[in-house]
Design a protein around this motif. Sequence first.
Motif, short mmCIF file in Angstrom:
data_model
loop_
_atom_site.label_atom_id
_atom_site.label_comp_id
_atom_site.label_asym_id
_atom_site.label_seq_id
_atom_site.Cartn_x
_atom_site.Cartn_y
_atom_site.Cartn_z
N TYR A 3 0.83 -1.20 0.00
CA TYR A 3 0.00 0.00 0.00
C TYR A 3 0.87 1.25 0.00
O TYR A 3 0.53 2.25 -0.65
N LEU A 23 1.89 1.69 -3.46
CA LEU A 23 0.79 2.23 -4.26
C LEU A 23 0.72 3.75 -4.12
O LEU A 23 0.52 4.48 -5.09
N THR A 39 -2.65 5.80 -6.57
CA THR A 39 -3.39 4.56 -6.42
C THR A 39 -4.43 4.42 -7.53
O THR A 39 -4.56 3.36 -8.16
N VAL A 49 -1.12 -6.70 -4.40
CA VAL A 49 -2.47 -6.36 -3.95
C VAL A 49 -3.42 -6.52 -5.12
O VAL A 49 -3.01 -6.47 -6.29
N GLN A 102 -8.59 -4.34 -3.39
CA GLN A 102 -7.90 -3.86 -2.20
C GLN A 102 -7.35 -2.45 -2.43
O GLN A 102 -7.40 -1.59 -1.54
N ALA A 103 -6.83 -2.21 -3.62
CA ALA A 103 -6.31 -0.88 -3.95
C ALA A 103 -7.44 0.15 -3.94
O ALA A 103 -7.24 1.29 -3.50
N PHE A 128 -8.19 1.17 -0.42
CA PHE A 128 -7.12 2.07 0.04
C PHE A 128 -7.29 3.45 -0.57
O PHE A 128 -7.08 4.47 0.11
#
Length: 314
Positions: A34, A37, A90, A116, A120-121, A124
């Motif tokens: 993350y 990202l 992201t 990921v 999931q991204a 986030f």
Amino acid sequence: MTNSNETPPVPGTVADAQSGNWVDRYAPDWLKPYARLARWDRPIGIWLLFWPCTWGLALAAVANPARGFDWIACVLMFIGAALMRGAGCTFNDIVDRDIDMQVARTRSRPIPSGQVTARQALVFLVAQALLGAIVLFQFNRFTVIAGVASLVLVAIYPFMKRVTWWPQAFLGLAFSYGALVGWSSQTGGFSVAILLVYFGTIMWVIGYDTLYALQDIEDDALIGVKSTARLFGSKTRPIVGGFYAGAYLLWLVGAIVAGAGLVFFFLSLVAGGLLAWQVWTLDGTVPENPAARFKLNHYVGIALVLALLAEWVW
């Protein structure tokens, strides 16, 4: 140019991130994808998004010295720049995940490398955007509306490389927006002075992102991705020089319109010199260290804000 068959030396690392960065060394394993990202391993982008915010704040102080420089707003905007730069990166990676798989420099990013999932991204992304909204709502109504409107530019930017040779111009529109937000947070609106600085900053972003895009020019040509680096070709050096000259001129005129004088003019020559140096040392091919160009522009940002603050103090 990175060979298309090369892979990162350490599993999970990103090809164009500086080796030994704090994310790779210290972040817990669950956070690393993350953080990558959001480009926390490459914080230079946060500064390049933040400096226009400070220019807007400092220019407002020059226009009304009694108001002063709003240090609380400056801190809030740094937090906002970090959050929105992360959110933008992201979103860009979600949209570009198929293209990133085909480019040597980007195929090691978290989504194409499988660190990921896109879902999931997305979660986030929403979390960063919500935190950014909390920061934005600390300012006046005009600034809130202007900040929300900027999301349109953030949303369309990742798609522009598919439809126009000028994706760097759309990046400039989004990445320069902090100048407008910084000014309006102090004045409640826009003015000719800040619009000049905004358009100058757009030219600056086009220039430095063109230089950065040179490293992907071969892969971009193979997969049909458009960029100003491909468009300008062998004329990149004089064209980028023109954009940088235009940026400096608009910054100078905008500052004068806001009330700046000789103190700003002489100190701003440092920023102009840094821009000229970048063009002088470019030979028309891929820069030996493209990331170093970003660092030079980080110093441009520092030089301009110091020049504006000195003018305000004087």
